[in-house]
Design a protein around this motif. Sequence first.
Motif, PDB file in Angstrom:
ATOM      1  N   ALA A  83       0.836  -1.205   0.000  1.00  0.00           N
ATOM      2  CA  ALA A  83       0.000   0.000   0.000  1.00  0.00           C
ATOM      3  C   ALA A  83       0.869   1.254   0.000  1.00  0.00           C
ATOM      4  CB  ALA A  83      -0.930   0.002   1.214  1.00  0.00           C
ATOM      5  N   THR A  84       1.941   1.230   0.771  1.00  0.00           N
ATOM      6  CA  THR A  84       2.839   2.383   0.816  1.00  0.00           C
ATOM      7  C   THR A  84       3.492   2.610  -0.537  1.00  0.00           C
ATOM      8  OG1 THR A  84       3.260   2.025   3.163  1.00  0.00           O
ATOM      9  CG2 THR A  84       4.857   3.371   1.985  1.00  0.00           C
ATOM     10  N   SER A  85       3.927   1.539  -1.186  1.00  0.00           N
ATOM     11  CA  SER A  85       4.606   1.708  -2.473  1.00  0.00           C
ATOM     12  C   SER A  85       3.661   2.231  -3.549  1.00  0.00           C
ATOM     13  CB  SER A  85       5.268   0.405  -2.922  1.00  0.00           C
ATOM     14  OG  SER A  85       4.310  -0.543  -3.328  1.00  0.00           O
ATOM     15  N   LYS A  86       2.377   1.927  -3.427  1.00  0.00           N
ATOM     16  CA  LYS A  86       1.401   2.446  -4.394  1.00  0.00           C
ATOM     17  C   LYS A  86       1.148   3.937  -4.195  1.00  0.00           C
ATOM     18  CE  LYS A  86      -1.099  -1.861  -5.040  1.00  0.00           C
ATOM     19  NZ  LYS A  86      -2.330  -2.597  -4.734  1.00  0.00           N
ATOM     20  N   ASN A  87       1.343   4.408  -2.979  1.00  0.00           N
ATOM     21  CA  ASN A  87       1.007   5.788  -2.641  1.00  0.00           C
ATOM     22  C   ASN A  87       2.188   6.745  -2.605  1.00  0.00           C
ATOM     23  OD1 ASN A  87      -1.786   5.272  -2.273  1.00  0.00           O
ATOM     24  ND2 ASN A  87      -1.345   4.360  -0.288  1.00  0.00           N
ATOM     25  N   HIS A  88       3.405   6.231  -2.814  1.00  0.00           N
ATOM     26  CA  HIS A  88       4.587   7.087  -2.708  1.00  0.00           C
ATOM     27  C   HIS A  88       5.517   6.881  -3.901  1.00  0.00           C
ATOM     28  CE1 HIS A  88       3.469   8.393   1.268  1.00  0.00           C
ATOM     29  NE2 HIS A  88       3.277   7.144   1.619  1.00  0.00           N
ATOM     30  N   ASP A  89       6.293   7.920  -4.181  1.00  0.00           N
ATOM     31  CA  ASP A  89       7.199   7.873  -5.320  1.00  0.00           C
ATOM     32  C   ASP A  89       8.656   7.699  -4.876  1.00  0.00           C
ATOM     33  OD1 ASP A  89       7.857  10.322  -4.256  1.00  0.00           O
ATOM     34  OD2 ASP A  89       7.174  11.487  -5.973  1.00  0.00           O
ATOM     35  N   LYS A  90       9.561   7.737  -5.846  1.00  0.00           N
ATOM     36  CA  LYS A  90      10.982   7.541  -5.608  1.00  0.00           C
ATOM     37  C   LYS A  90      11.524   8.537  -4.570  1.00  0.00           C
ATOM     38  CE  LYS A  90      15.366   7.591  -8.086  1.00  0.00           C
ATOM     39  NZ  LYS A  90      16.017   7.758  -9.377  1.00  0.00           N
ATOM     40  N   ASP A  91      11.097   9.793  -4.662  1.00  0.00           N
ATOM     41  CA  ASP A  91      11.580  10.807  -3.717  1.00  0.00           C
ATOM     42  C   ASP A  91      11.254  10.446  -2.272  1.00  0.00           C
ATOM     43  OD1 ASP A  91      12.569  12.275  -5.827  1.00  0.00           O
ATOM     44  OD2 ASP A  91      10.809  13.587  -5.960  1.00  0.00           O
ATOM     45  N   PHE A  92      10.067   9.885  -2.062  1.00  0.00           N
ATOM     46  CA  PHE A  92       9.666   9.479  -0.708  1.00  0.00           C
ATOM     47  C   PHE A  92      10.656   8.461  -0.139  1.00  0.00           C
ATOM     48  CE2 PHE A  92       7.560   6.167   1.830  1.00  0.00           C
ATOM     49  CZ  PHE A  92       7.140   6.918   2.913  1.00  0.00           C
ATOM     50  N   TYR A  93      10.973   7.429  -0.936  1.00  0.00           N
ATOM     51  CA  TYR A  93      11.879   6.390  -0.457  1.00  0.00           C
ATOM     52  C   TYR A  93      13.296   6.917  -0.260  1.00  0.00           C
ATOM     53  CZ  TYR A  93       8.179   3.053  -0.880  1.00  0.00           C
ATOM     54  OH  TYR A  93       7.005   2.382  -0.689  1.00  0.00           O
ATOM     55  N   GLU A  94      13.730   7.818  -1.112  1.00  0.00           N
ATOM     56  CA  GLU A  94      15.048   8.416  -0.916  1.00  0.00           C
ATOM     57  C   GLU A  94      15.075   9.227   0.371  1.00  0.00           C
ATOM     58  OE1 GLU A  94      16.061  10.569  -4.459  1.00  0.00           O
ATOM     59  OE2 GLU A  94      16.370   8.732  -5.612  1.00  0.00           O
ATOM     60  N   GLU A  95      13.996   9.962   0.626  1.00  0.00           N
ATOM     61  CA  GLU A  95      13.933  10.784   1.838  1.00  0.00           C
ATOM     62  C   GLU A  95      13.924   9.931   3.099  1.00  0.00           C
ATOM     63  OE1 GLU A  95      10.985  13.963   4.069  1.00  0.00           O
ATOM     64  OE2 GLU A  95      10.666  13.538   1.947  1.00  0.00           O
ATOM     65  N   ILE A  96      13.093   8.894   3.129  1.00  0.00           N
ATOM     66  CA  ILE A  96      13.058   8.085   4.349  1.00  0.00           C
ATOM     67  C   ILE A  96      14.341   7.280   4.515  1.00  0.00           C
ATOM     68  CG2 ILE A  96      10.537   8.011   4.467  1.00  0.00           C
ATOM     69  CD1 ILE A  96      10.690   5.071   3.570  1.00  0.00           C
ATOM     70  N   GLY A  97      14.963   6.884   3.405  1.00  0.00           N
ATOM     71  CA  GLY A  97      16.254   6.207   3.495  1.00  0.00           C
ATOM     72  C   GLY A  97      17.314   7.120   4.073  1.00  0.00           C
ATOM     73  N   HIS A  98      17.306   8.357   3.618  1.00  0.00           N
ATOM     74  CA  HIS A  98      18.256   9.347   4.125  1.00  0.00           C
ATOM     75  C   HIS A  98      18.019   9.609   5.617  1.00  0.00           C
ATOM     76  CE1 HIS A  98      21.032  12.706   3.929  1.00  0.00           C
ATOM     77  NE2 HIS A  98      20.136  13.443   4.545  1.00  0.00           N
ATOM     78  N   LYS A  99      16.752   9.795   5.983  1.00  0.00           N
ATOM     79  CA  LYS A  99      16.421  10.032   7.395  1.00  0.00           C
ATOM     80  C   LYS A  99      16.818   8.842   8.260  1.00  0.00           C
ATOM     81  CE  LYS A  99      12.635  13.307   6.815  1.00  0.00           C
ATOM     82  NZ  LYS A  99      11.177  13.519   6.977  1.00  0.00           N
ATOM     83  N   GLY A 100      16.565   7.632   7.753  1.00  0.00           N
ATOM     84  CA  GLY A 100      16.948   6.435   8.497  1.00  0.00           C
ATOM     85  C   GLY A 100      18.442   6.350   8.702  1.00  0.00           C
ATOM     86  N   GLY A 101      19.184   6.686   7.663  1.00  0.00           N
ATOM     87  CA  GLY A 101      20.639   6.682   7.778  1.00  0.00           C
ATOM     88  C   GLY A 101      21.136   7.695   8.793  1.00  0.00           C
ATOM     89  N   GLU A 102      20.550   8.876   8.781  1.00  0.00           N
ATOM     90  CA  GLU A 102      20.948   9.896   9.752  1.00  0.00           C
ATOM     91  C   GLU A 102      20.619   9.469  11.173  1.00  0.00           C
ATOM     92  OE1 GLU A 102      18.850  13.348   8.348  1.00  0.00           O
ATOM     93  OE2 GLU A 102      20.512  13.975   7.066  1.00  0.00           O
ATOM     94  N   ALA A 103      19.428   8.916  11.362  1.00  0.00           N
ATOM     95  CA  ALA A 103      19.037   8.484  12.705  1.00  0.00           C
ATOM     96  C   ALA A 103      19.946   7.371  13.205  1.00  0.00           C
ATOM     97  CB  ALA A 103      17.582   8.018  12.698  1.00  0.00           C
ATOM     98  N   ARG A 104      20.271   6.441  12.330  1.00  0.00           N
ATOM     99  CA  ARG A 104      21.137   5.329  12.703  1.00  0.00           C
ATOM    100  C   ARG A 104      22.530   5.839  13.067  1.00  0.00           C
ATOM    101  NH1 ARG A 104      21.518   1.092  15.266  1.00  0.00           N
ATOM    102  NH2 ARG A 104      22.536  -0.685  14.309  1.00  0.00           N
ATOM    103  N   ALA A 105      23.008   6.822  12.327  1.00  0.00           N
ATOM    104  CA  ALA A 105      24.331   7.377  12.593  1.00  0.00           C
ATOM    105  C   ALA A 105      24.381   8.022  13.974  1.00  0.00           C
ATOM    106  CB  ALA A 105      24.696   8.400  11.520  1.00  0.00           C
ATOM    107  N   LYS A 106      23.295   8.617  14.384  1.00  0.00           N
ATOM    108  CA  LYS A 106      23.249   9.251  15.701  1.00  0.00           C
ATOM    109  C   LYS A 106      23.239   8.230  16.822  1.00  0.00           C
ATOM    110  CE  LYS A 106      20.952  13.422  14.134  1.00  0.00           C
ATOM    111  NZ  LYS A 106      19.727  14.221  14.125  1.00  0.00           N
ATOM    112  N   GLN A 107      22.795   7.005  16.519  1.00  0.00           N
ATOM    113  CA  GLN A 107      22.702   5.968  17.548  1.00  0.00           C
ATOM    114  C   GLN A 107      24.061   5.330  17.861  1.00  0.00           C
ATOM    115  OE1 GLN A 107      19.854   3.217  15.983  1.00  0.00           O
ATOM    116  NE2 GLN A 107      18.116   4.305  16.857  1.00  0.00           N
ATOM    117  N   ARG A 108      24.958   5.367  16.947  1.00  0.00           N
ATOM    118  CA  ARG A 108      26.243   4.685  17.124  1.00  0.00           C
ATOM    119  C   ARG A 108      27.410   5.659  17.055  1.00  0.00           C
ATOM    120  NH1 ARG A 108      26.123  -0.995  13.961  1.00  0.00           N
ATOM    121  NH2 ARG A 108      24.250  -1.779  14.947  1.00  0.00           N
ATOM    122  N   ASP A 109      28.481   5.277  17.657  1.00  0.00           N
ATOM    123  CA  ASP A 109      29.711   6.060  17.525  1.00  0.00           C
ATOM    124  C   ASP A 109      30.261   5.843  16.130  1.00  0.00           C
ATOM    125  OD1 ASP A 109      30.789   5.231  20.873  1.00  0.00           O
ATOM    126  OD2 ASP A 109      29.592   6.917  20.145  1.00  0.00           O
TER     127      ASP A 109
END
Length: 141
Positions: A83-109
């Motif tokens: 359902a999410t993939s039907k409702n979102h485009d490439k930019d959405f996935y790039e944005e959440i991937g980027h946000k996930g990477g940033e959040a993960r980086a903050k969790q670890r040294d």
Amino acid sequence: MAKDNNNNGKMTVEEAGRKGGEETARTHDREFYEEIGKKGGEETARTHDKEFYEEIGQKGGEATAKNHDREFYEEIGKKGGEATSKNHDKDFYEEIGHKGGEARAKQRDDDNDGKMSKEEAGRKGGEARAKQRDDDNDDRK
């Protein structure tokens, strides 16, 4: 009609409630129930705090976990992803991937042991998922 022998031939409270509920269901439409549900939800939100919602959420999650197996969670996860993939485009996935990477980086040294940075991994993951989604859409055409 169920009669209570101790009520002198009168209906029990349970029977009266059931009959009243059936009559309400017969005489009211979906909009009626949506409206009373909305009012009830607003009142509950007004009279209860964050801890109340955390507690009922936890209880609901525990009850669901007791009643369902791994396959249930796999199926609802798959449906949600589709359902999410039907409702979102490439930019959405790039944005959440980027946000996930940033959040993960903050969790670890940042130990810089030659591995790809967490931000880069998140960005690449988002881009790969967006490409996969685009490819899936092309296959459907």
